[in-house]
Design a protein around this motif. Structure first.
Motif, PDB file in Angstrom:
ATOM      1  N   SER A 277       0.891  -1.162  -0.214  1.00  0.00           N
ATOM      2  CA  SER A 277      -0.058   0.038   0.025  1.00  0.00           C
ATOM      3  C   SER A 277       0.936   1.463  -0.014  1.00  0.00           C
ATOM      4  O   SER A 277       2.162   1.179   0.252  1.00  0.00           O
ATOM      5  CB  SER A 277      -1.133   0.074   1.135  1.00  0.00           C
ATOM      6  OG  SER A 277      -0.220  -0.053   2.373  1.00  0.00           O
ATOM      7  N   GLY A 278       0.111   2.439   0.039  1.00  0.00           N
ATOM      8  CA  GLY A 278       1.318   3.551  -0.221  1.00  0.00           C
ATOM      9  C   GLY A 278       0.186   4.796   0.008  1.00  0.00           C
ATOM     10  O   GLY A 278      -0.836   4.975  -0.120  1.00  0.00           O
ATOM     11  N   VAL A 279       0.867   6.084   0.161  1.00  0.00           N
ATOM     12  CA  VAL A 279       0.565   7.376   0.099  1.00  0.00           C
ATOM     13  C   VAL A 279       1.206   7.991  -1.059  1.00  0.00           C
ATOM     14  O   VAL A 279       2.345   7.984  -0.845  1.00  0.00           O
ATOM     15  CB  VAL A 279       0.429   7.937   1.531  1.00  0.00           C
ATOM     16  CG1 VAL A 279      -0.141   9.347   1.422  1.00  0.00           C
ATOM     17  CG2 VAL A 279      -0.329   6.979   2.734  1.00  0.00           C
ATOM     18  N   ILE A 280       0.395   8.813  -1.751  1.00  0.00           N
ATOM     19  CA  ILE A 280       0.940   9.580  -2.709  1.00  0.00           C
ATOM     20  C   ILE A 280       0.414  11.210  -2.535  1.00  0.00           C
ATOM     21  O   ILE A 280      -0.451  11.345  -1.984  1.00  0.00           O
ATOM     22  CB  ILE A 280       0.642   9.325  -4.307  1.00  0.00           C
ATOM     23  CG1 ILE A 280       0.695   7.810  -4.380  1.00  0.00           C
ATOM     24  CG2 ILE A 280       1.538   9.855  -5.452  1.00  0.00           C
ATOM     25  CD1 ILE A 280       0.269   7.117  -5.533  1.00  0.00           C
ATOM     26  N   GLY A 281       1.303  11.902  -2.526  1.00  0.00           N
ATOM     27  CA  GLY A 281       0.616  13.153  -2.229  1.00  0.00           C
ATOM     28  C   GLY A 281       1.712  14.606  -2.731  1.00  0.00           C
ATOM     29  O   GLY A 281       2.907  14.182  -3.060  1.00  0.00           O
ATOM     30  N   ARG A 282       1.221  15.741  -2.360  1.00  0.00           N
ATOM     31  CA  ARG A 282       1.935  16.858  -2.634  1.00  0.00           C
ATOM     32  C   ARG A 282       3.391  16.859  -1.880  1.00  0.00           C
ATOM     33  O   ARG A 282       3.212  16.555  -0.691  1.00  0.00           O
ATOM     34  CB  ARG A 282       1.098  18.011  -2.371  1.00  0.00           C
ATOM     35  CG  ARG A 282       0.052  18.362  -3.135  1.00  0.00           C
ATOM     36  CD  ARG A 282      -0.800  19.439  -2.483  1.00  0.00           C
ATOM     37  NE  ARG A 282      -0.049  20.320  -1.848  1.00  0.00           N
ATOM     38  CZ  ARG A 282      -0.522  20.980  -0.844  1.00  0.00           C
ATOM     39  NH1 ARG A 282      -1.919  21.103  -0.435  1.00  0.00           N
ATOM     40  NH2 ARG A 282       0.075  22.175  -0.153  1.00  0.00           N
ATOM     41  N   ALA A 283       4.287  16.802  -2.475  1.00  0.00           N
ATOM     42  CA  ALA A 283       5.532  16.859  -1.726  1.00  0.00           C
ATOM     43  C   ALA A 283       5.847  17.930  -0.680  1.00  0.00           C
ATOM     44  O   ALA A 283       6.506  17.291   0.420  1.00  0.00           O
ATOM     45  CB  ALA A 283       6.776  17.204  -3.126  1.00  0.00           C
ATOM     46  N   ASP A 284       5.358  19.032  -0.690  1.00  0.00           N
ATOM     47  CA  ASP A 284       5.169  19.781   0.405  1.00  0.00           C
ATOM     48  C   ASP A 284       4.376  19.601   1.639  1.00  0.00           C
ATOM     49  O   ASP A 284       4.971  19.920   2.488  1.00  0.00           O
ATOM     50  CB  ASP A 284       4.926  21.460  -0.042  1.00  0.00           C
ATOM     51  CG  ASP A 284       3.372  21.369  -0.304  1.00  0.00           C
ATOM     52  OD1 ASP A 284       2.879  20.578  -1.344  1.00  0.00           O
ATOM     53  OD2 ASP A 284       2.816  22.261  -0.131  1.00  0.00           O
TER      54      ASP A 284
END
Length: 426
Positions: A277-284
């Motif tokens: 599984s994972g979380v992808i998101g805004r780098a900031d």
């Protein structure tokens, strides 16, 4: 040779009762959209491991990638000795995720870990405790995830209390009598009565509810949530654990909308049957957590990361996103033909984007009155005839179809024939 009955008896004696099971069948082998049990009986798989097998059972490219990685090493813990498959997978997902601007990713093992860590990131970055979720939502079974989940039975039954600072608003579903206006009115009530918006870290939503009944969030709701989040500094989390990787006819279900989330939770079909599984998101946003604050011993296992890279290749090479739409049209047209047939149980409200298709079994034709008992019987008749099938929904009356996107037309039609037989009245 073990039989299904033998293994069921051993399971009953050895495995916790709280781990449910849909059928008394034990799998021995599987390929693409077909499974054979320990007694040699063949089944068509319309469950896909609960949306895990978009690329089918034992896809040769996925299996080869895992075998090659297995010959190198199986574990180092990424926080101790990093490895290329983890980094390469993050790069691939960052490039395709529906995130505005630069993105970063991190990996875990289960869907619940993804949703819990997305909330953790949101709380740390904003410095706020509050989380808004939706009725009918499913975000996992661990303590925080089950609190986010908007369905008491069976997930919260017996829990003396759930965690604080999590609030639910009604998810808009026309046949259940809940409008977008009602949803937003309840959200406003929560802001006035329970938690000020400046104390809310995130709103988490499934673009298409999974366990809640395959109801798609209306575009107007997504736009309103994005506006509210932007106005109050709240992060928008899209739980794409079940909807991701081609299932809805897009790589991500959020691509059906003209707004972007801040964080995306992924799992299930990401690694073709291997736990990832994972979380992808805004780098900031993601980089607002200090080193050591995220991760896990098995998080982003190298075998699973190798499998996920192969899954992304297969989705592109075999044009499975396009295939999802073809499958969806085929399924919807067949189900719509059942709606007026008196020799079948009454069905209603066929729905779903791409190949994430569902319909309800109702007590009377032309109504929305759910028939949970009839739905249970249909699932039972289906597996008895050789079709693995799942139900879902807040009224326990929804049949959902999660057939692998690699299934042939012949297998699809055979499965639908078996489903039609299970719906036969009497």
């Amino acid at each position: 040779m073990s039989t299904n009955a033998d293994l069921l008896a051993r399971r009953t004696a050895a495995v916790a009762r709280g781990v449910g099971h849909t059928t008394p069948v034990s799998a021995a082998r599987a390929l693409n959209a077909e499974v054979w049990d320990v007694e040699g009986k063949r089944y068509i798989d319309f469950a896909g491991g609960i949306a895990v097998l978009n690329t089918g059972h034992c896809h040769p490219k996925v299996m080869a990638a895992v075998q090659a990685q297995m010959e190198r090493f199986t574990h180092t813990c990424f926080q101790v000795l990093m490895y290329e498959p983890y980094i390469a997978l993050a790069e691939r997902l960052n490039a395709i995720a529906p995130i505005r601007g630069a993105a970063k990713s991190l990996f875990f093992t289960t869907g619940a870990e993804a949703t819990e860590n997305a909330v953790k990131i949101a709380r740390i970055v904003t410095g706020r405790p509050g989380i808004i979720a939706f009725t009918g939502a499913f975000h996992g079974r661990t303590n925080l995830a089950v609190t986010l989940t908007g369905k008491v039975m069976p997930y919260k039954k017996g829990l003396p209390a759930t965690l604080p600072d999590i609030f639910h608003v009604p998810f808009p579903v026309a046949q259940l009598g809940v409008s977008i206006e009602e949803t937003l009115r309840h959200l406003d009530f929560i802001f006035k009565a329970d938690v000020a918006p400046e104390n809310v870290a995130a709103i988490i939503i499934e673009p298409v509810q999974g366990e809640g009944g395959f109801h798609m969030a209306p575009p107007a709701l997504m736009r309103a949530l994005r506006r509210i989040c932007d106005e109050h500094g709240i992060l928008l989390i899209a739980d794409e654990v079940q909807t991701g990787f081609g299932r809805t006819g897009k790589m991500f279900a959020m691509e059906h909308y003209d707004v972007h989330p801040d964080l995306v939770c992924v799992a299930k079909s990401l690694a073709g049957g291997f736990p990832l599984s994972g979380v992808i998101g805004r780098a900031d946003v993601i980089d607002g957590v200090d080193p050591g604050g995220l991760g896990g011993t098995y998080a982003g296992n190298p075998l699973a990361c190798a499998a996920a890279l192969a899954v992304l290749d297969v989705l592109k090479e075999e044009k499975l996103i396009d295939r999802a739409n073809v499958i969806g049209d085929m399924l919807v047209n067949r189900i719509k033909g059942w709606e007026t047939r008196n020799d079948l149980l009454p069905v209603s409200a066929v729905r779903g984007p791409g190949a994430m298709i569902a319909f309800d079994i109702v007590k009377d034709r032309g109504t929305f009155e759910p028939d949970a008992e009839a739905t249970r019987r249909v699932v039972q008749k289906a597996w008895q005839s050789g079709l693995v099938l799942l139900s879902c929904g807040t009224t326990f009356s929804t049949i959902r179809i999660l057939v692998p996107l690699t299934a042939s037309d012949a297998v699809l039609q055979e499965g639908m024939d078996l489903l039609e037989g299970a719906l036969a009245a009497g």
